[in-house]
Design a protein around this motif. Structure first.
Motif, PDB file in Angstrom:
ATOM      1  N   PRO A 223       9.659 -11.182  12.364  1.00  0.00           N
ATOM      2  CA  PRO A 223      10.607 -10.218  11.777  1.00  0.00           C
ATOM      3  C   PRO A 223      11.065 -10.615  10.380  1.00  0.00           C
ATOM      4  O   PRO A 223      11.284  -9.740   9.534  1.00  0.00           O
ATOM      5  N   MET A 224      11.219 -11.917  10.116  1.00  0.00           N
ATOM      6  CA  MET A 224      11.608 -12.352   8.765  1.00  0.00           C
ATOM      7  C   MET A 224      10.593 -11.886   7.732  1.00  0.00           C
ATOM      8  O   MET A 224      10.958 -11.330   6.679  1.00  0.00           O
ATOM      9  N   VAL A 225       9.313 -12.107   8.014  1.00  0.00           N
ATOM     10  CA  VAL A 225       8.260 -11.721   7.062  1.00  0.00           C
ATOM     11  C   VAL A 225       8.192 -10.201   6.929  1.00  0.00           C
ATOM     12  O   VAL A 225       8.075  -9.668   5.814  1.00  0.00           O
ATOM     13  N   ALA A 226       8.283  -9.502   8.051  1.00  0.00           N
ATOM     14  CA  ALA A 226       8.256  -8.031   8.003  1.00  0.00           C
ATOM     15  C   ALA A 226       9.402  -7.497   7.167  1.00  0.00           C
ATOM     16  O   ALA A 226       9.220  -6.572   6.352  1.00  0.00           O
ATOM     17  N   CYS A 227      10.580  -8.076   7.330  1.00  0.00           N
ATOM     18  CA  CYS A 227      11.754  -7.608   6.581  1.00  0.00           C
ATOM     19  C   CYS A 227      11.596  -7.891   5.092  1.00  0.00           C
ATOM     20  O   CYS A 227      11.867  -7.022   4.255  1.00  0.00           O
ATOM     21  N   GLY A 228      11.142  -9.108   4.760  1.00  0.00           N
ATOM     22  CA  GLY A 228      10.948  -9.442   3.349  1.00  0.00           C
ATOM     23  C   GLY A 228       9.952  -8.517   2.675  1.00  0.00           C
ATOM     24  O   GLY A 228      10.190  -8.007   1.574  1.00  0.00           O
ATOM     25  N   GLU A 255       4.092 -20.598   4.009  1.00  0.00           N
ATOM     26  CA  GLU A 255       2.712 -20.528   4.488  1.00  0.00           C
ATOM     27  C   GLU A 255       1.923 -19.530   3.641  1.00  0.00           C
ATOM     28  O   GLU A 255       2.393 -18.414   3.392  1.00  0.00           O
ATOM     29  N   PRO A 256       0.727 -19.909   3.175  1.00  0.00           N
ATOM     30  CA  PRO A 256       0.000 -19.119   2.172  1.00  0.00           C
ATOM     31  C   PRO A 256      -0.184 -17.644   2.508  1.00  0.00           C
ATOM     32  O   PRO A 256      -0.052 -16.790   1.635  1.00  0.00           O
ATOM     33  N   ASP A 257      -0.460 -17.315   3.768  1.00  0.00           N
ATOM     34  CA  ASP A 257      -0.757 -15.923   4.090  1.00  0.00           C
ATOM     35  C   ASP A 257       0.479 -15.043   4.193  1.00  0.00           C
ATOM     36  O   ASP A 257       0.356 -13.817   4.280  1.00  0.00           O
ATOM     37  N   VAL A 258       1.687 -15.639   4.190  1.00  0.00           N
ATOM     38  CA  VAL A 258       2.910 -14.830   4.259  1.00  0.00           C
ATOM     39  C   VAL A 258       3.899 -15.191   3.158  1.00  0.00           C
ATOM     40  O   VAL A 258       5.044 -14.741   3.161  1.00  0.00           O
ATOM     41  N   SER A 259       3.478 -15.993   2.190  1.00  0.00           N
ATOM     42  CA  SER A 259       4.405 -16.495   1.170  1.00  0.00           C
ATOM     43  C   SER A 259       4.878 -15.419   0.198  1.00  0.00           C
ATOM     44  O   SER A 259       5.747 -15.677  -0.637  1.00  0.00           O
ATOM     45  N   ASP A 260       4.305 -14.232   0.292  1.00  0.00           N
ATOM     46  CA  ASP A 260       4.730 -13.126  -0.574  1.00  0.00           C
ATOM     47  C   ASP A 260       6.051 -12.509  -0.111  1.00  0.00           C
ATOM     48  O   ASP A 260       6.681 -11.758  -0.854  1.00  0.00           O
ATOM     49  N   ALA A 261       6.479 -12.812   1.101  1.00  0.00           N
ATOM     50  CA  ALA A 261       7.569 -12.055   1.723  1.00  0.00           C
ATOM     51  C   ALA A 261       8.962 -12.525   1.332  1.00  0.00           C
ATOM     52  O   ALA A 261       9.852 -11.705   1.041  1.00  0.00           O
ATOM     53  N   VAL A 262       9.186 -13.837   1.344  1.00  0.00           N
ATOM     54  CA  VAL A 262      10.535 -14.385   1.178  1.00  0.00           C
ATOM     55  C   VAL A 262      10.518 -15.444   0.079  1.00  0.00           C
ATOM     56  O   VAL A 262       9.651 -16.322   0.064  1.00  0.00           O
ATOM     57  N   ASP A 263      11.490 -15.371  -0.815  1.00  0.00           N
ATOM     58  CA  ASP A 263      11.521 -16.270  -1.972  1.00  0.00           C
ATOM     59  C   ASP A 263      12.319 -17.536  -1.734  1.00  0.00           C
ATOM     60  O   ASP A 263      12.120 -18.541  -2.419  1.00  0.00           O
TER      61      ASP A 263
END
Length: 426
Positions: A223-228, A255-263
């Protein structure tokens, strides 16, 4: 009991950064410090390797290896903590997942997790870039029984955040996806699904230690990644900061595959320290806006919540499905290990498996502010207050999905349309 030096330094850096005199404050801290002060300043100000979470500041007390309760080596899930010939701690970076278990047990502050707030302060002060706070479902009650979601939002806006979004709303969305993934993957009596919507420690254990189970883990982001990702889709150019009770989320965000989501990731304890440093009391704030999450998303914060949410949602989506969810939960690291081993040994009859690395779930996280039992009670009460029981009944979820390019729930099974909510663990 006095505040630990590392936390005290962090608060001084936050206060001086908002005032605009951090350089002078750092010099003062150095004058009154010891040989470890520069290292504490470094990590409290957000410096250090950007891809790491846990750092060693000093050699630890030799007596800690006699007491397993504060033994970082014994606490490490992935054999990343070892000792050299003299008994000093060494972090094997190739093994380290950044879960923070060693930091949690280290009472000497020899190991610390980097704090990521100070580099954000200029952005928050000048407001040229919108910075959103996204808060974990476990937040309710953490900052006091009188601190409602609206008051928390107002307090975060006072810090300079553009807005606050409850991650529970995106837990609703992931609940829909998990229910559909279960419907697709569990079609025979022996089929089963491991949820990926729980804790990063649980997911890391599957990825690193129990790789044979990877084909059975749900291909969903947290959910954190989805929200970001959702916030950034709706507000291009925005920055996103996750707030929760967990050190491991700092590692997940990198983590490289989800690092776009949260700063950046802040813990509840860090946010409390920030409020204290700048004299913000959330209890005295006025209400700011209302919430739109359902019961399902709100109860993700405690053990069993994910299972309950997905089961109820599946019954709403597929009432005719013959194979119902038979869920089992692992509560804490020891339980997670035992359950994963039992799956491999064919000793589990459940078909939906939920693992929480902290006893009690997220409400029992290492950086929670209140007892796990009290946290669960607050979460349950807040869940019952939700205007809708499941995301299927939540008109705000359906409206949000349309804005994110999901026209109907079946689109969650379309790889391209549901890309922002999908993760490949293979």
């Amino acid at each position: 009991m006095s505040e630990p030096v590392y936390d005290e330094i962090f608060k001084k850096l936050v206060k001086s950064s908002y005032r605009g005199n951090m350089a002078e404050e750092i010099e003062k801290i150095r004058q009154n410090g010891d040989e470890h002060t520069d290292e504490y300043i470094k990590y409290a100000s957000g410096e250090g390797d950007p891809n790491r979470v846990v750092f060693k500041v000093k050699d630890c007390h030799k007596d800690c290896n006699l007491n397993r309760e504060d033994n970082c080596e014994a606490s490490c899930l992935f054999n990343a903590i070892v000792r050299d010939m003299e008994g000093n701690v060494v972090i094997k970076q190739n093994n380290c997942s950044g879960c923070g278990k060693c930091v949690e047990v280290c009472r000497h502050y020899s190991l610390v997790d980097k704090k990521e707030f100070v580099p954000l302060i200029e952005l928050l002060k000048n407001r040229k870039v919108p910075v959103f706070a996204i808060v974990a479902p476990a937040f309710i009650g953490q900052f006091g029984p009188e601190v409602s979601p609206g008051k928390m939002r107002a307090a975060l806006k006072r810090l300079g955040f553009y807005g606050m979004v409850e991650v529970a709303l995106f837990a609703d969305i992931l609940t829909l996806k998990e229910a559909l993934e279960f419907d697709r993957h569990v079609t025979k009596a022996k089929d089963f699904l491991l949820t990926s919507c729980c804790c990063p420690i649980w997911v890391s254990m599957v990825k690193r230690v129990y790789q044979d189970l990877i084909p059975h883990i749900s291909p969903s982001v947290s959910p954190m990644v989805a929200c970001g990702r959702g916030v950034k889709h709706l507000h291009p150019g925005a920055k996103v900061v996750f707030i929760g009770p967990c050190i491991a989320k700092k590692a997940e965000a990198k983590e490289p595959d989800v690092s776009d989501a949260v700063d950046a990731v802040l813990t509840f304890q860090e946010v409390k320290q920030i409020f204290e440093a700048v004299a913000i009391n959330p209890e005295t704030m006025e209400e700011d806006e209302s919430e739109h999450s359902s019961t399902a998303g709100r109860i993700y914060a405690h053990t069993g919540g994910v299972s309950r949410a997905v089961a109820e949602t599946l019954n709403r989506l597929r009432p005719q499905k013959e194979i119902k969810i038979r869920a089992i939960q692992a509560d804490g690291v020891k339980d997670c290990r035992e359950m994963l081993k039992n799956i491999l040994d064919d000793k589990i009859e459940a078909n939906f498996l939920e693992g929480m690395g902290c006893s009690g779930g997220c409400v029992g996280g290492p950086k929670a502010l209140i007892d796990a039992g009290a946290g669960r009670d607050f979460v349950e009460k807040y869940g019952q207050e939700a205007p809708s029981r499941t995301p299927v009944d939540n008109k705000y979820v359906m409206k949000l999905l349309e804005q994110l390019g999901i026209k109907n729930v079946e689109d969650f099974l379309d790889g391209e349309k549901a890309k922002m909510f999908t993760r490949n663990f293979q």
